[in-house]
Every structure is written in C-alpha cells, then in structure tokens.
Design an enzyme around this catalytic site. Structure first.
Site, PDB file in Angstrom:
ATOM      1  N   HIS A 105      -7.655  -4.727  10.731  1.00 49.32           N
ATOM      2  CA  HIS A 105      -6.845  -4.160   9.225  1.00 49.32           C
ATOM      3  C   HIS A 105      -5.263  -4.555   8.775  1.00 49.32           C
ATOM      4  O   HIS A 105      -4.623  -4.863   9.813  1.00 49.32           O
ATOM      5  CB  HIS A 105      -6.786  -2.432   8.768  1.00 49.32           C
ATOM      6  CG  HIS A 105      -6.003  -2.090   8.609  1.00 49.32           C
ATOM      7  ND1 HIS A 105      -5.972  -0.586   9.577  1.00 49.32           N
ATOM      8  CD2 HIS A 105      -4.346  -2.170   8.741  1.00 49.32           C
ATOM      9  CE1 HIS A 105      -4.557   0.182   9.546  1.00 49.32           C
ATOM     10  NE2 HIS A 105      -4.050  -0.986   9.439  1.00 49.32           N
ATOM     11  N   ASN A 111      -7.478  -2.386  14.450  1.00 45.20           N
ATOM     12  CA  ASN A 111      -8.685  -2.492  14.165  1.00 45.20           C
ATOM     13  C   ASN A 111      -8.992  -3.670  12.977  1.00 45.20           C
ATOM     14  O   ASN A 111      -9.803  -3.939  12.319  1.00 45.20           O
ATOM     15  CB  ASN A 111      -9.755  -1.690  13.380  1.00 45.20           C
ATOM     16  CG  ASN A 111      -9.153  -1.167  12.199  1.00 45.20           C
ATOM     17  OD1 ASN A 111      -8.172  -1.355  11.555  1.00 45.20           O
ATOM     18  ND2 ASN A 111      -9.647  -0.083  11.564  1.00 45.20           N
ATOM     19  N   GLU A 168      -9.576  -1.672   5.717  1.00 45.55           N
ATOM     20  CA  GLU A 168     -10.408  -1.227   6.687  1.00 45.55           C
ATOM     21  C   GLU A 168     -11.350  -2.358   7.117  1.00 45.55           C
ATOM     22  O   GLU A 168     -12.101  -2.950   5.816  1.00 45.55           O
ATOM     23  CB  GLU A 168     -10.948  -0.026   6.809  1.00 45.55           C
ATOM     24  CG  GLU A 168      -9.603   1.047   5.856  1.00 45.55           C
ATOM     25  CD  GLU A 168      -8.801   1.183   8.029  1.00 45.55           C
ATOM     26  OE1 GLU A 168      -8.811   0.652   8.749  1.00 45.55           O
ATOM     27  OE2 GLU A 168      -8.328   2.667   8.147  1.00 45.55           O
ATOM     28  N   ASP A 194       0.907  -0.957  -0.495  1.00 47.13           N
ATOM     29  CA  ASP A 194      -0.099  -0.366  -0.092  1.00 47.13           C
ATOM     30  C   ASP A 194       0.819   0.836  -0.037  1.00 47.13           C
ATOM     31  O   ASP A 194       2.024   0.895   0.292  1.00 47.13           O
ATOM     32  CB  ASP A 194      -0.903   0.280   1.267  1.00 47.13           C
ATOM     33  CG  ASP A 194      -0.358  -0.488   2.622  1.00 47.13           C
ATOM     34  OD1 ASP A 194       0.464  -0.440   2.807  1.00 47.13           O
ATOM     35  OD2 ASP A 194      -1.033  -0.534   2.932  1.00 47.13           O
TER      36      ASP A 194
HETATM   37  C1  GLP Z   1      -0.603   0.958   8.656  1.00 50.77           C
HETATM   38  C2  GLP Z   1      -0.295  -0.005   7.379  1.00 50.77           C
HETATM   39  C3  GLP Z   1      -0.189  -1.958   7.603  1.00 50.77           C
HETATM   40  C4  GLP Z   1       0.252  -2.044   9.241  1.00 50.77           C
HETATM   41  C5  GLP Z   1      -0.230  -1.447   9.954  1.00 50.77           C
HETATM   42  C6  GLP Z   1       0.616  -1.710  11.196  1.00 50.77           C
HETATM   43  O1  GLP Z   1      -1.677   1.202   8.802  1.00 50.77           O
HETATM   44  N1  GLP Z   1      -1.207  -0.013   6.211  1.00 50.77           N
HETATM   45  O2  GLP Z   1       0.436  -2.875   6.466  1.00 50.77           O
HETATM   46  O3  GLP Z   1       0.288  -3.498   9.200  1.00 50.77           O
HETATM   47  O4  GLP Z   1       0.291   0.424   9.857  1.00 50.77           O
HETATM   48  O5  GLP Z   1       1.567  -1.079  11.833  1.00 50.77           O
HETATM   49  P1  GLP Z   1       2.468  -0.857  12.789  1.00 50.77           P
HETATM   50  O6  GLP Z   1       3.397  -1.998  12.375  1.00 50.77           O
HETATM   51  O7  GLP Z   1       3.036   0.201  13.047  1.00 50.77           O
HETATM   52  O8  GLP Z   1       1.942  -1.483  13.919  1.00 50.77           O
END
Ligand code: GLP
Length: 233
Positions: free
Chosen positions: A130, A128, A135, A62
């Site tokens: 995702h 949440n 989402e 993404d």
């Molecule tokens: C973002 C990314 C996800 C990631 C998530 C969790 O939303 N798009 O791919 O898994 O954050 O982030 P973190 O690894 O910093 O907890």
C-alpha cells in the site's frame, strides 16, 4: 521507475534529501509528505539543513479516522513532532480524520490538492504494497477517500498503540489518482519486511492487488531502497 539501492536508511535518506534540494532549486513549491518510520531520517536532514521552506506548502497523504490532532497516535501529532515543530513552512495540510463529516473532508482535500499541485511526493510502502492508505484492491481512479484498513496493516501499526483495541480501523487517504499527478515521486523502503512488496512493485504486473505497482507508469518515480528491501529483486 529509477531504482537506487543503498546500504542503509541513512544513505538512502541523504539521496532523497539531495533530490529534494535539487527540486526546490528548480522551483518546487508543494511537497507531498508521508508518515511512518521510513521518512523520519529524511525529516531530520530537512531540520538540520539551512534550506528555507517558508515559501513551501506541504500536503500529507493520510490520517486515521477518529483521532484528534492532539492524539499522540495521530499523524497530525507525528508531523508536529518529527518536522513541523522544528522547521517553518508556508502552510501545511493533513486530512481531518476527526470531523463528523468525512465525505466533505475528502472533497475539501481534493480541492486543496487541485489548488496546490504536488511537485515532489515522498512515499513509504506498506508490507502489502500500500501507498498512503491505498490498500490492495483500491481503485487506481480514486482521489481522497475514506478506507477500511486491512488486518495486516492494522497488525503492522499495532506496535505504536498500547493495545490492539486502540488501533484505528479506518483512515482518510489521498488516492492513487491524487498521488499520480505529482511531478516527481520518491518512494523509500528500508528493511527485509519490505522486500516482497518492493519486488511486486518493481517486477510484478501493474495491478490494484499491489497499489505501489502503479508507479511503474509514472514518468518521474525514483525508488530508494536499502540492500535488505532490495533482496528479492
Ligand atoms: C502506514 C502509512 C504509510 C506508510 C506505511 C509504512 O500505513 N499510511 O504512508 O508508508 O505505514 O510505514 P513504515 O514507514 O513505518 O514502515
């Protein structure tokens, strides 16, 4: 799905790295990559390893809409800083969130994935539930698409930005239907903030309310979590 519980992110990242090395040895050629803090340790292990990635294609999940690749908050910049500056790959793809024609960018990205089917997909998870930027309530049938970020995701990401106004509200993301055909999926999660999402993903119903729950249907999904993230299982 196979659940592996470890003491901390370091141990878990080592397990993920070992799995990646096995897959590479078995002929994996395309890696699906994630951003966020979760995979950073794994990327350090990849950089420190003497494994050769010059024949490996990477495809990121993404990117924020509206951020140029050189913007320090963009996922392009993140990947450069955390991995690509130090390890050579054959070719790397990240969605183009800065293009004026986002619809065309989503189509092109689907084509890239069709031409380079993902062998090994790395995932983190949002609080949440995702994955990527899929989402809650996002259809499991979507491939790459433009999405509005939820308030909780915007709030969780605000820590990386100077002020809340600068946090992007949209992203371009591979969909669940782009992620699920991956041959092997490894989802990692560290810390108590992820415990509720992990419990819903593993023990809850398979529902678009918790996008990660779809992984219950994947034939080769491995979930690597630390004790804190496993606390509600
Ligand atoms: C973002 C990314 C996800 C990631 C998530 C969790 O939303 N798009 O791919 O898994 O954050 O982030 P973190 O690894 O910093 O907890």
């Amino acid at each position: 799905m196979e659940i592996i519980t470890v003491k901390n992110a370091q141990q878990g990242s080592q397990k993920a790295f070992n799995l990646l090395a096995q897959n590479l040895q078995a002929g994996a050629k395309v890696l699906g990559l994630a951003t966020g803090s979760t995979p950073v340790e794994l990327y350090k292990l990849i950089i420190a390893s003497d494994l050769d990635f010059t024949d490996i294609t990477t495809i990121n999940l993404d990117e924020y809409v509206g951020l140029a690749p050189q913007d320090p908050q963009s996922y392009h910049y993140f990947m450069q800083k955390q991995l690509f500056a130090y390890k050579q790959f054959k070719q790397s793809f990240i969605p183009d969130g800065a293009t004026p024609d986002l619809q065309n960018a989503t189509k092109q990205y689907d084509q890239i994935i069709d031409e380079n089917p993902i062998d090994f997909q790395i995932l983190g998870i949002g609080q949440n539930g995702h994955i990527g930027f899929n989402e809650p309530q996002t259809s499991f049938n979507l491939k790459t698409h433009v999405t509005d970020l939820t308030d909780s995701t915007i709030a969780a990401n605000a820590r990386f930005f100077a002020d809340n106004e600068q946090v992007p509200t949209q992203a371009i993301s591979m969909g669940i239907a782009s992620i699920m055909p991956s041959k092997q999926i490894v989802l990692m999660a560290w810390g108590a903030d992820k415990a509720t999402a992990i419990a819903q993903m593993v023990n809850g119903p398979i529902t678009e309310n918790c996008p990660a729950s779809v992984l219950q249907q994947h034939p080769h999904a491995t979930v690597i979590i630390d004790d804190a993230a496993a606390a509600k299982l």
